[in-house]
Scaffold this motif. Structure first.
Motif, short mmCIF file in Angstrom:
data_model
loop_
_atom_site.label_atom_id
_atom_site.label_comp_id
_atom_site.label_asym_id
_atom_site.label_seq_id
_atom_site.Cartn_x
_atom_site.Cartn_y
_atom_site.Cartn_z
N THR A 143 -6.55 8.72 -0.36
CA THR A 143 -5.29 9.14 -0.95
C THR A 143 -4.25 9.16 0.15
O THR A 143 -4.45 9.80 1.19
N ALA A 179 3.66 -4.69 -7.27
CA ALA A 179 2.71 -5.54 -8.00
C ALA A 179 2.86 -7.00 -7.58
O ALA A 179 1.86 -7.69 -7.32
N ARG A 188 -4.89 5.16 -2.83
CA ARG A 188 -4.25 5.78 -3.99
C ARG A 188 -2.85 6.27 -3.61
O ARG A 188 -2.69 7.08 -2.70
N ARG A 199 -10.24 1.73 -1.83
CA ARG A 199 -9.10 2.03 -2.69
C ARG A 199 -8.09 2.91 -1.95
O ARG A 199 -8.47 3.91 -1.33
N THR A 201 -6.65 -1.93 -4.49
CA THR A 201 -8.09 -2.07 -4.31
C THR A 201 -8.40 -3.31 -3.50
O THR A 201 -7.83 -4.38 -3.73
N TRP A 236 -3.85 -4.58 -7.74
CA TRP A 236 -3.00 -3.40 -7.90
C TRP A 236 -3.01 -2.96 -9.36
O TRP A 236 -2.77 -3.77 -10.24
N SER A 237 -3.33 -1.69 -9.61
CA SER A 237 -3.35 -1.19 -10.98
C SER A 237 -3.21 0.32 -10.97
O SER A 237 -3.90 1.03 -10.21
N ASP A 238 -2.30 0.83 -11.79
CA ASP A 238 -2.14 2.28 -12.00
C ASP A 238 -2.00 3.04 -10.69
O ASP A 238 -2.63 4.09 -10.48
N GLY A 239 -1.17 2.52 -9.80
CA GLY A 239 -0.90 3.24 -8.56
C GLY A 239 -2.00 3.18 -7.53
O GLY A 239 -2.00 3.97 -6.57
N THR A 240 -2.94 2.24 -7.68
CA THR A 240 -4.05 2.12 -6.74
C THR A 240 -4.17 0.68 -6.26
O THR A 240 -4.22 -0.24 -7.08
#
Length: 331
Positions: A202, A174, A6, A4, A192, A186-190
């Motif tokens: 990070t 996205a 971040r 991940r 994967t 891609w989800s919530d600023g992360t």
């Protein structure tokens, strides 16, 4: 289990693309080792078979475990968007031998018996020489396996960057990540990457480097360990036709309509390409290709787009319809 990345606010502004001839060289060496990668590259494999036979690639192959750590110092992420192989190799030669030794030991430990092998012991016994010898071997691999084909490889990588840069501009992160590889989400600023191992990085304002590769298919690779620039390497678009010859793809009816050379140029533009790249692929003089491009552009079959210092040509809907036989969609 996953890798991940971040993102913070600053990282959203620092996503960028780059192309690495050194990365392509190391992945070409890996492709020789892995039969599951051969499918798209059989014409290349046939062409370099003699040159590859003259290389002892075992030291590099030993540091490419089936699962586990691959030494990042052998493929440091490029510092700029348009670096040369020589510039990248200079960074490898300048690596701290002690840091390299730690990476070599970790990599060897991922393959049963590698630490005790003659090559493994030699790499660990003299890390300064190991760095020098590995750099020399990679340089020979570049000249034998990749450099003769670099214009063609670079053209497909640059076309991929152009395509995804436009997707990024139109759809944001996205939309960009959705089209890079099935293992990416891609989800919530992360961001994967689905993997068998767990890593969290990070980005802390470094942003993310995105790097297309012709030889990494079918995988996507993440570089995440400090101090290296966080990087995602993904398969470039269009590799299925990378080694095909344009004349084999040109319909006879289209050649009669436009003339063989111009039809070949139109059909070769499955992905955007520069005049130089097309000339290399088609075996024509750049001046001749330039004249054909201008004629096709004047007929409304191509349009130019500038990417940094180069102009890339791509087919218009009418050009696509003529080259593929698929009529353009109605507006």
């Amino acid at each position: 289990m996953a890798v991940r990345y971040r993102f913070g606010a600053a990282d959203l502004l620092r996503c960028r693309f780059a192309i690495s001839p050194r990365w392509e060289t190391v992945e070409a060496v890996r492709t020789l080792k892995l039969p599951e990668r051969h499918g798209y590259h059989l014409p290349w494999l046939d062409g370099i078979r003699g040159a590859a036979a003259g290389l002892d690639l075992r030291p590099l192959w030993l540091l490419m475990p089936h699962r586990g750590h691959n030494p990042d110092f052998l493929c440091p992420p490029p510092l700029g968007p348009d670096v040369t192989f020589e510039e990248e190799l200079a960074r490898v030669r300048a690596v701290d031998p002690i840091a390299a030794q730690a990476e070599i030991r970790l990599s060897l430990s991922c393959t049963p018996g590698a630490l005790e092998s003659g090559i493994g012991r030699a790499l660990l016994a003299d890390p300064e020489r190991a760095v020098r010898d590995l750099a020399d071997l990679t340089e020979r691999a570049w000249h034998a396996l990749v450099a003769p084909h670099w214009p063609r490889l670079r053209a497909i990588l640059e076309a991929d960057v152009l395509f995804h840069s436009r997707r990024f501009a139109a759809s944001g992160l996205a939309g960009l990540f959705e089209g890079l590889h099935p293992d990416l989400s891609w989800s919530d600023g992360t961001l994967t990457i689905e993997r068998r191992t767990q890593h969290d990085r990070t980005l802390d304002g470094q942003g993310l480097l995105l790097m297309p590769s012709a030889f990494v298919w079918p995988k996507v690779i993440g570089i995440y360990d400090p101090p290296w620039q966080p990087t995602v390497v993904y398969p470039a678009r269009g590799i299925g036709a990378l080694w095909s010859r344009a004349a084999e793809e040109t319909p006879a009816a289209l050649a009669r309509l436009l003339g063989r050379a111009r039809a070949d140029v139109l059909c070769a533009l499955r992905e955007p390409a520069s005049t130089t790249a097309l000339a290399h692929r088609l075996g024509l003089a750049p001046s001749s290709v330039s004249a054909h491009l201008q004629a096709l552009r004047g007929a409304g079959l191509l349009e130019p787009r500038r990417q940094r210092h180069q102009v890339f040509y791509e087919r218009t809907p009418l050009g696509i319809a003529l080259a593929t036989g698929v009529p353009p969609a109605e507006s």
